[in-house]
Design a protein around this motif. Structure first.
Motif, PDB file in Angstrom:
ATOM      1  N   ALA A   1       0.838  -1.207   0.000  1.00 21.46           N
ATOM      2  CA  ALA A   1       0.000   0.000   0.000  1.00 21.46           C
ATOM      3  C   ALA A   1       0.871   1.255   0.000  1.00 21.46           C
ATOM      4  N   PHE A   2       1.946   1.218   0.778  1.00 11.81           N
ATOM      5  CA  PHE A   2       2.907   2.327   0.811  1.00 11.81           C
ATOM      6  C   PHE A   2       3.517   2.540  -0.570  1.00 11.81           C
ATOM      7  N   LEU A   3       3.881   1.448  -1.230  1.00  9.36           N
ATOM      8  CA  LEU A   3       4.457   1.539  -2.571  1.00  9.36           C
ATOM      9  C   LEU A   3       3.459   2.115  -3.563  1.00  9.36           C
ATOM     10  N   ALA A   4       2.176   1.751  -3.417  1.00  8.86           N
ATOM     11  CA  ALA A   4       1.146   2.340  -4.280  1.00  8.86           C
ATOM     12  C   ALA A   4       1.129   3.856  -4.130  1.00  8.86           C
ATOM     13  N   GLY A   5       1.222   4.330  -2.898  1.00  4.40           N
ATOM     14  CA  GLY A   5       1.259   5.768  -2.656  1.00  4.40           C
ATOM     15  C   GLY A   5       2.491   6.420  -3.274  1.00  4.40           C
ATOM     16  N   LEU A   6       3.640   5.746  -3.176  1.00  2.00           N
ATOM     17  CA  LEU A   6       4.873   6.269  -3.773  1.00  2.00           C
ATOM     18  C   LEU A   6       4.724   6.436  -5.284  1.00  2.00           C
ATOM     19  N   LEU A   7       4.138   5.453  -5.942  1.00  2.46           N
ATOM     20  CA  LEU A   7       3.985   5.509  -7.396  1.00  2.46           C
ATOM     21  C   LEU A   7       3.018   6.625  -7.798  1.00  2.46           C
ATOM     22  N   ILE A   8       1.926   6.779  -7.046  1.00  3.08           N
ATOM     23  CA  ILE A   8       0.992   7.869  -7.334  1.00  3.08           C
ATOM     24  C   ILE A   8       1.659   9.220  -7.093  1.00  3.08           C
ATOM     25  N   ASN A   9       2.471   9.296  -6.051  1.00  7.42           N
ATOM     26  CA  ASN A   9       3.231  10.519  -5.756  1.00  7.42           C
ATOM     27  C   ASN A   9       4.107  10.903  -6.951  1.00  7.42           C
ATOM     28  N   THR A  10       4.831   9.925  -7.487  1.00  6.84           N
ATOM     29  CA  THR A  10       5.712  10.188  -8.628  1.00  6.84           C
ATOM     30  C   THR A  10       4.912  10.620  -9.852  1.00  6.84           C
ATOM     31  N   ALA A  11       3.797   9.934 -10.098  1.00  5.56           N
ATOM     32  CA  ALA A  11       2.986  10.244 -11.278  1.00  5.56           C
ATOM     33  C   ALA A  11       2.374  11.645 -11.194  1.00  5.56           C
ATOM     34  N   LEU A  12       1.809  11.989 -10.031  1.00  3.72           N
ATOM     35  CA  LEU A  12       1.104  13.266  -9.889  1.00  3.72           C
ATOM     36  C   LEU A  12       2.041  14.447  -9.664  1.00  3.72           C
ATOM     37  N   ASP A  13       3.152  14.191  -8.979  1.00  2.00           N
ATOM     38  CA  ASP A  13       4.041  15.292  -8.602  1.00  2.00           C
ATOM     39  C   ASP A  13       5.106  15.586  -9.652  1.00  2.00           C
TER      40      ASP A  13
END
Length: 264
Positions: A218-230
């Motif tokens: 779940a943490f990794l999912a957040g990291l990937l979304i962070n990279t995509a959006l930011d």
């Protein structure tokens, strides 16, 4: 040490080197196909978004269900996801405050202007380095979490590191007119990627157990979304147009979706 650990460290190092590779391109080539860059950035963003929600967050919640109740599993997965999503926010806010402080005024002495521009460059350098450290964590965790999505996600990270490296060297070369200095700074930034992987190993290798795997995903999912959006989507919009970026995102999702269907 397990062979897979060596492979994970090697992949993280290669992801970092892709930044250096991207930094070399603008120094030796005059490539004018600028419309390709937003497509690459948005395509990789689509891969990361799809994988984050469809694989990592979903599977993380399911794995937590083996140890906790349904509501508790959802709660823990959500906490892990938002930690990963917001992990760079505090540092980004600090950098934004300093960036506003060192904003170049319209009328300012030449010496003072150069000093402020140098401070802004350092802020950009630190910001990219921090994000690369986080990507090193994502690269390392992805390699161990889901085999069928590890390669596409890691390739996505490498693909967006290349234009990122180009930005670093172009900024430094513009200021110093020295190619060697531009490459050195780019290499220093690239080292943050394997450093993130090594730090993750030393932090997790003794504490991680099956009950934690779901939270890590779940943490990794957040990291990937962070990279995509930011990073990826704003970069694609800045270098292209919004309609082109949306097509790239959809194409990336479609690509990884078909790949996952075939792999199953």
């Amino acid at each position: 040490m397990d062979l897979r650990l060596y492979q994970a460290f090697l992949i993280a190092f290669m992801a970092g080197l892709s930044l250096v590779l991207g930094g070399i391109f603008p120094l030796v080539l005059k490539y004018k196909k600028k419309e390709i860059l937003p497509v690459v950035l948005s395509f990789t963003a689509g891969i990361m978004i799809y994988v984050a929600f469809v694989k990592f967050l979903f599977n993380g919640t399911l794995e937590l269900g083996n140890f906790y109740s349904e509501s508790r599993s959802f709660e823990l997965a959500s906490i892990g996801f938002f930690i990963g999503l917001l992990i760079t926010v505090p540092m980004d806010m600090i950098l934004l405050i300093f960036q506003r402080k060192f904003r170049v005024p319209k009328v300012v002495p030449i010496d003072r202007k150069k000093h402020i521009e140098y401070q802004l460059f350092l802020l950009i350098f630190v910001s990219i380095t921090i994000h690369n450290f986080v990507e090193g964590i994502a690269t390392f965790l992805t390699y161990f979490s889901e085999k069928e999505v590890a390669i596409p996600v890691i390739l996505s990270i490498i693909a967006h590191n290349i234009p990122e490296g180009a930005v670093i060297t172009m900024v430094i070369f513009k200021k110093t007119k020295r190619k060697d200095k531009a490459i050195i700074f780019c290499f220093i930034t690239a080292l943050a990627e394997p450093l993130g992987a090594i730090s993750t190993y030393f932090f997790l290798h003794e504490t991680l157990n099956p009950a934690h795997i779901g939270i890590v995903k779940a943490f990794l999912a957040g990291l990937l979304i962070n990279t995509a959006l930011d990073e990826l989507i704003p970069g694609a919009d800045m270098k292209g147009n919004h309609r082109l970026s949306m097509k790239g995102i959809i194409a990336g999702m479609l690509f990884i979706g078909i790949l996952l269907i075939i792999s199953h």
